[in-house]
Design an enzyme around this catalytic site. Structure first.
Site: not given
Ligand code: 3AM
Length: 730
Positions: A22, A29, A137, A24-27, A44
């Site tokens: 996904g 993952v 946050d 999120g914010g700026m990065a 990330k």
């Molecule tokens: O876009 P969604 O909400 O599905 O849950 C986080 C988010 O998913 C996921 O990456 C997306 C962008 O932040 N995410 C972040 N850290 C994670 C991690 N350690 C992760 N998913 C699995 N393990």
């Protein structure tokens, strides 16, 4: 230059990038395969288009810096970080269960599920606060889940280490996500840990009602509502929420932070009480977590003969709220209102908050001023809100003057000036214990220590007392009560264990025989209650003749603690020391001539010192210097030295074990691992020290042993263990 999706199929560092999880914010993952460990990880990555933008780079690096300081079982662990073709990346544990936001979007969250999440992340948040880190946050999408029900905090990208910029313990500017922002955050005022507690209140509201307290069309208008409008009653969206639970949510959402729970665990405990659950979180000797709770007050019996009466103020007759008893009705799916805005809007609002903080602050302040003026003229502020919206004058006056209950950064310098160079090489990045054997049984002792340890441990979500024979490494569970038992002390004659327990609903002192596990009926049938009142009685210790138990009690129910003593049968309760501050962890000198204890400011936890009081002469003095932060003292068996805990650097809150002469002279660091070492005490022969620290191996707090010179460190327990004490004579 590489764009984000070009990374799929590539190997960066030792990680094969498989797919995008996904953005999120700026990065972005990614799911990735760590070749060396043959495991799935989350990576990330800062997209290439941001990799040359100082703001993004700074935020990314900030996350690395902060998360590397935080080791907690409910914080997503970061395994590694690096840079690939100019793009920085962070490697984290892969969280297979998605986020709490996914759960909310899926529909009903029942109260048990919500409590489970809150009670897991609350200690993590307090732990971060204890290390002077504000999350800033906190929101459901930053709470990730594993596939076994574990909840973890993540995304410390805009977290801030308090005091880092040398401007006191405040943070400036508006960052965060408007829907979860505290009023002080929306206005760009200084923040403290209660700002994160507010965000937790918003999360709680949302998890239980399916909507956020303030919803509107633009991030800006939501931020204004955070400052000006009263939250709607959660029960107006979900009538199954009990009044008690509603009160907990609304207290967390108070505009005035002084009226909120002072700590996240306070909120979690209140939530559990409101649903008639047993409260089990205990971190009493960790100084950043004073957690006074409103409870029924039964005055302590008036001391019969005062051992000492420095400024004794009789406890108030009765003042606080009765304990809440309204239960939550049996849970069933809650009808959900679909949210108007998708996640992306809020994500970009968060980034907008980071980048464009000045503008949002200005707009919110202008709006607030206008609304205040309108309100004071004709009470018509309700027009700005979709729902119940009254303006709270107190929001705009004096907010900035709230005293943040956190560390004084100047103590770092003061402390390091006091202490000589640590005897242990603290360039070691992580604690590398000798002789670790992760297994269900404790490690065999290889450094020569012997005897019996008693400690408490959280197993199966309950704190109980355990006994460990260091000779044969056999561990025995002592208490089995469903309430939390902790912070024990064994009498110098070796016969009795005093401990604190929540078994009558608030912390009281109890005793049981040390050999209770060998007696018929087991330990539980030999437990007797020592104190019985409406106050928190905590952290008992024994007089040298084993005749008295000394403990601390919050008789004013305001965060201050006084020292009392009583006989083990509960008779002859006497006030020993009271000075209006927070006094705890008392220890008698082996000679019996005086006591030492932790003493410090009741409200902010910034000033912690080792105090010494002589009841005969009434002489009270502090052994550690002004501006330092030292706590939880214990004597060496010969009374010549005091071992204690030292806030290592003031700013990042990592704790080390210090030792000094009994008169406070020659302070030195005995052991300084990378984490928060605490619960240090000597073996009966003075040759060894036991302490507690988060174990890299088992990912929880464990008992460690070392020689009294700080060498030969060894992890002993493998299934969790805290605050061990030796059985004298064992
Ligand atoms: O876009 P969604 O909400 O599905 O849950 C986080 C988010 O998913 C996921 O990456 C997306 C962008 O932040 N995410 C972040 N850290 C994670 C991690 N350690 C992760 N998913 C699995 N393990």
């Amino acid at each position: 230059m590489t764009t984000s999706d070009d990374l799929i199929g590539k190997q960066i560092g030792g990680y094969e990038i498989q797919s995008v999880i996904g953005r999120g914010g700026m990065a972005t993952v990614y799911r990735a395969h760590q070749v060396s460990m043959n495991r799935v990880v989350a990576v990330k990555v800062l997209p290439a288009q941001y990799a040359h933008d100082d703001t993004y780079l700074q935020r990314f690096n900030q996350e690395v810096k902060i998360v590397s300081q935080l080791e907690h079982r409910a914080i997503v662990p970061v395994h590694d970080y690096g840079e690939f073709e100019g793009q920085p990346y962070i490697v984290m544990r892969f969280m297979a269960g998605g986020s709490a936001d996914d759960l909310i979007r899926r529909g009903a969250m029942d109260i048990e599920q919500v409590i489970s999440i809150i009670e897991q992340i609350a200690p993590a948040l307090d732990y971060a606060h204890g290390k002077n880190v504000l999350h800033r946050d906190l929101k459901p999408s930053n709470v990730l889940l594993d596939d076994g029900g574990g909840a973890f905090l993540t995304d410390f990208g805009i977290a801030r280490i308090l005091g880092e910029q040398g401007v006191g313990i405040t943070t400036q500017g508006v960052v965060g996500t408007p829907s979860y922002m505290s009023p002080e955050q929306a206005q760009g005022h200084p923040l403290d840990n209660r700002s994160d507690v507010y965000a937790m209140g918003v999360m709680l509201f949302e998890m239980l009602t399916g909507r956020r307290p303030f919803e509107s069309d633009t991030p800006y208008s939501i931020a204004v509502l955070q400052v000006t409008a009263q939250p709607p009653a959660p029960r107006s969206y979900n009538p199954e929420i009990s009044l008690a639970v509603e009160n907990v949510i609304l207290r967390a959402l108070r505009k005035d932070r002084d009226e909120r729970y002072p700590h996240a665990t306070g909120l979690a405990e209140a939530l559990k009480r409101a649903t008639n659950q047993v409260v089990t979180t205990v971190h009493d000797t960790q100084p950043s977590l004073p957690r006074p709770q409103p409870r029924v007050q039964t005055p302590l019996p008036q001391p019969a003969s005062q051992l000492a009466q420095p400024q004794y103020i009789p406890p108030p007759a009765s003042a606080s709220q009765p304990r809440m008893t309204t239960g939550m009705p049996a849970s069933r799916p809650i009808p959900r209102r679909r949210r108007k805005n998708g996640n992306g809007v809020w994500m970009s609002a968060a980034v907008g908050g980071v980048i464009g903080c000045g503008l949002l602050t200005l707009l919110v302040i202008i709006a607030v001023l206008v609304i205040t003026a309108i309100s004071s003229n004709n009470q018509s502020a309700g027009t700005i809100s979709e729902s119940n919206s009254s303006v709270e004058q107190s929001t705009f006056t004096g907010e900035g003057s709230a005293v943040p209950p956190t560390l004084d950064p100047t103590s770092a310098a003061a402390r390091s000036a006091l202490l000589p160079t640590p005897s242990v090489d603290d360039s070691t990045p992580t604690l590398i214990p000798v002789g670790v054997r992760p297994s269900a049984t404790p490690n065999p002792v290889t450094n020569g220590a012997s005897g019996t340890l008693i400690y408490f441990a959280e197993r199966d979500s309950n704190f109980d007392l355990y006994k460990l024979d260091l000779g044969d490494s056999v561990e025995t569970r002592l208490t089995t009560n469903s309430a939390a038992d902790s912070y024990m002390a064994v009498s110098p004659d070796g016969n009795w264990i005093a401990f604190q327990s929540l078994r009558d609903g608030d912390w009281e002192i109890y005793v049981m025989p040390t050999n209770c596990d060998t007696l018929s009926g087991g330990c539980e049938s030999h437990v007797s209650q020592v104190t019985r009142n409406g106050y928190y009685d905590r952290i008992p210790a024994w007089s040298p003749d084993s005749e008295w138990i000394i403990f601390s009690s919050d008789t004013r129910n305001d965060g201050t603690f006084d020292l009392y003593r009583t006989h083990p049968d509960g008779s002859d309760l006497q006030l020993v020391f009271e000075n209006g501050e927070r006094n705890s962890h008392a220890r008698y000198a082996p000679s019996g001539a005086y006591i030492i204890f932790t003493t410090g400011d009741a409200k902010d936890g910034t000033t912690w010192n080792i105090g010494r009081f002589n009841p005969q002469t009434q002489d009270f003095t502090t052994l550690t210097g002004a501006g330092s932060k030292d706590w939880s003292p214990n004597f060496s068996p010969d009374g010549a030295s005091i071992i204690y805990l030292v806030d290592k650097d003031g700013v990042q809150g990592h704790a080390a074990i210090g030792v000094m002469d009994a008169n406070g002279e020659n302070p030195a660091i005995l052991y300084d691992g990378s984490g928060f070492e605490w619960g240090a005490s000597y073996s009966p022969d003075g040759g060894y020290v036991t302490f507690t620290v988060y174990s890299q191996v088992t990912a929880q707090e464990e008992i460690f042993l070392m020689r009294a010179d700080g060498s030969d460190v060894q992890q002993v327990t493998n299934q969790g263990g805290q605050y061990a004490v030796w059985v004298p004579g064992s």
